[in-house]
Scaffold this motif. Structure first.
Motif, PDB file in Angstrom:
ATOM      1  N   SER A  29      -1.272  11.641  -2.592  1.00 18.78           N
ATOM      2  CA  SER A  29       0.245  10.893  -2.440  1.00 18.78           C
ATOM      3  C   SER A  29       0.132   9.395  -2.027  1.00 18.78           C
ATOM      4  O   SER A  29       1.008   8.945  -2.316  1.00 18.78           O
ATOM      5  CB  SER A  29       0.876  11.793  -1.458  1.00 18.78           C
ATOM      6  N   ASN A  37       0.883  -1.253  -0.025  1.00 16.27           N
ATOM      7  CA  ASN A  37       0.025   0.035  -0.053  1.00 16.27           C
ATOM      8  C   ASN A  37       0.753   1.327  -0.134  1.00 16.27           C
ATOM      9  O   ASN A  37       0.360   2.382   0.229  1.00 16.27           O
ATOM     10  CB  ASN A  37      -0.838   0.143   1.280  1.00 16.27           C
ATOM     11  N   GLY A  68       2.653   4.128  -1.738  1.00 21.27           N
ATOM     12  CA  GLY A  68       2.607   4.712  -3.204  1.00 21.27           C
ATOM     13  C   GLY A  68       1.756   4.120  -4.048  1.00 21.27           C
ATOM     14  O   GLY A  68       0.596   3.856  -3.873  1.00 21.27           O
ATOM     15  N   ASP A  69       2.328   4.055  -5.233  1.00 15.73           N
ATOM     16  CA  ASP A  69       1.570   3.501  -6.330  1.00 15.73           C
ATOM     17  C   ASP A  69       2.144   2.197  -6.993  1.00 15.73           C
ATOM     18  O   ASP A  69       3.466   2.031  -6.558  1.00 15.73           O
ATOM     19  CB  ASP A  69       1.021   4.224  -7.519  1.00 15.73           C
ATOM     20  N   PRO A  70       1.732   1.352  -7.941  1.00 17.43           N
ATOM     21  CA  PRO A  70       2.602   0.346  -8.416  1.00 17.43           C
ATOM     22  C   PRO A  70       3.907   0.965  -9.096  1.00 17.43           C
ATOM     23  O   PRO A  70       4.725  -0.086  -8.657  1.00 17.43           O
ATOM     24  CB  PRO A  70       1.724  -0.384  -9.708  1.00 17.43           C
ATOM     25  N   ALA A  71       3.852   1.837  -9.991  1.00 18.84           N
ATOM     26  CA  ALA A  71       5.289   2.172 -10.483  1.00 18.84           C
ATOM     27  C   ALA A  71       6.177   2.453  -9.353  1.00 18.84           C
ATOM     28  O   ALA A  71       7.589   2.408  -9.566  1.00 18.84           O
ATOM     29  CB  ALA A  71       5.163   3.277 -11.510  1.00 18.84           C
ATOM     30  N   VAL A  72       5.838   3.299  -8.380  1.00 14.16           N
ATOM     31  CA  VAL A  72       6.392   3.639  -7.098  1.00 14.16           C
ATOM     32  C   VAL A  72       7.115   2.236  -6.479  1.00 14.16           C
ATOM     33  O   VAL A  72       8.197   2.122  -5.876  1.00 14.16           O
ATOM     34  CB  VAL A  72       5.858   4.558  -6.296  1.00 14.16           C
ATOM     35  N   ARG A  73       6.227   1.257  -6.068  1.00 10.39           N
ATOM     36  CA  ARG A  73       6.666   0.056  -5.742  1.00 10.39           C
ATOM     37  C   ARG A  73       7.524  -0.662  -6.374  1.00 10.39           C
ATOM     38  O   ARG A  73       8.327  -1.343  -5.792  1.00 10.39           O
ATOM     39  CB  ARG A  73       5.418  -0.472  -5.166  1.00 10.39           C
TER      40      ARG A  73
END
Lengths: 165, 265
Positions: B181, B97, B99-104
């Motif tokens: 965010s 959980n 950030g978002d997928p690209a951040v992860r």
């Protein structure tokens, strides 16, 4: 100081010279002139700049070009077949009109392909959750989500068929 | 972005040497916080030392009653690790959980813990799961690690190599997620160990902290009612554009209760 960078972009070896601070998105757009990758916010939030690095979705505005040395990059220009046949996800976006102004579309499609890979069989709720890093300022999510559900189903059906064949 | 010199470390020792040799060097892990910070010209390091080539700094293993996550492991790998999910499901859920997928795909546990953003998720796990932060020089107990706003016990030049989390009897992490965010406006980890319960909070103060009054109450009675009325003093909490310190104090209480509800349902 300039750094020599070499990487693979859409299957072709590319090289260039960049400053350390040059972002991957800048390198793709300004050095390689592949302007399909967009920069919407420059603050890692909107997802218009999503490309694949070694097969996974990343935000190219938040990666340095020097970090991509030796990696394999796929941009929106690399999805369609050489003869112009659209990738199944691009085709699904066309069919379901998964866009309004179109600015966020390249990042949406690249993230959609990543979602189809990671979450085969994802339902609508999952797709919406997975899109939290991609913003459509026109708020045209309805068509985008429908396109991703349909595109994912087709991609994964093809994957299963080719595995069985 | 101001310009800087870029180096790739060939080994941990090389990274330490390059960091020491630089005028004002910074380590580059996933870059998900550092690069936006540089783009906003909030920092101006002379050199970035990229740890990306240190393959032995990636991966997850189970060692006894500990889950060991090496520093360069991206959030996505922690979130999808079957070993982590089996040993500490709350930790896998927490990582999934961020950030978002690209951040992860890019962001790493070492970067997050070294940065100690007051609204980051991992600090709640470091404190809540009685973790040890391992560096190239020593081991630091989680309880001694977070000192203040973006301030940790790390010494200049010290490099995190892994984080070791203790496996609890049960644990749950819940956060009030900032809708844009993804950062924790408030996040609470409740973890029950044989030695006692830990309640760790992120997002609310200048750095992650434990709520001893809640821990003692849960040790007497592990029920949602036990924490429902325990007020957290708001004097030391953060008030900002998103909400007031009083509201954050309220959220701590609500999220602690809900985490216990999830564990006792």
């Amino acid at each position: 100081m300039l750094y020599d960078v070499k990487m693979t972009v859409n299957g072709a070896a590319v090289a260039g010279q960049v400053e350390a601070r040059t972002l991957l998105a800048q390198f793709i757009r300004e050095h390689l002139r592949l302007t399909g990758t967009h920069v919407g916010c420059d603050t890692t939030q909107c997802g218009c700049c999503v490309v694949h690095v070694d097969g996974v979705a990343v935000k190219s505005c938040t990666m340095l070009a020097v970090q991509a040395v030796g990696r394999s990059i796929t941009t929106i220009e690399g999805l369609a077949a050489a003869d112009g046949t659209l990738h199944p996800m691009q085709e699904a976006f066309r069919e379901h009109h998964g866009l309004q102004c179109g600015f966020c579309t390249p990042g949406m499609v690249m993230m959609a392909v990543d979602i189809a890979r990671r979450k085969p069989g994802a339902d609508e709720k999952t797709v919406r959750h997975e899109l939290e890093g991609n913003i459509c300022r026109c708020t045209g999510y309805q068509g985008i989500v429908e396109a991703i559900l349909d595109g994912s189903a087709k991609i994964n059906a093809a994957r299963i068929n080719s595995a069985e064949a | 972005m101001h310009n800087f010199d870029y180096h790739r470390a060939a080994s941990l020792a090389d990274a330490a040497a390059k960091l020491k040799g630089a005028e004002d060097g910074k380590l580059l892990a996933g870059g998900m916080t550092l690069l936006p910070t540089l783009k906003n010209r909030l920092a101006q390091p002379s050199d970035l030392i990229d740890l990306a080539d240190l393959g032995d700094m990636r991966g997850v293993s189970i060692e006894g009653d500990e889950v060991v996550i090496r520093a360069m492991t991206p959030h996505f790998a922690v979130a999808t690790s079957l070993e982590v999910a089996a040993a500490i499901p709350a930790l896998a859920a927490l990582a999934g959980n961020i950030g978002d997928p690209a951040v992860r795909h890019r962001g790493t546990i070492g970067g997050s813990v070294a940065n100690s953003d007051p609204a980051a998720d991992y600090p709640a796990a470091v404190l809540g799961l009685d973790a040890t932060v391992v560096t190239n020089e020593r081991s630091i107990r989680g309880d001694d690690y977070f000192l203040g706003l973006f301030e940790t016990a790390l010494r200049p030049g010290e490099i995190i190599t892994s984080v070791r989390f203790k496996k609890p009897k049960r644990a749950h992490y819940l956060k009030f997620r900032h809708p844009a965010s993804g950062y924790a406006v408030v996040g609470v980890m409740v973890a029950q160990f044989a030695a006692g319960t830990r309640v760790a909070v992120t997002g609310a103060g200048p750095c992650a902290f434990r709520v001893k009054a809640m821990e003692e109450a849960l040790d007497r009675s592990f029920t949602p009612a036990a924490v429902a009325d325990i007020a957290v003093p708001h004097a030391d909490l953060m008030g900002d554009i998103h909400c007031s310190a009083e509201y954050r104090a309220h959220l701590v209480k609500v999220y602690a209760r809900r985490a216990v509800e999830a564990l006792t349902a």
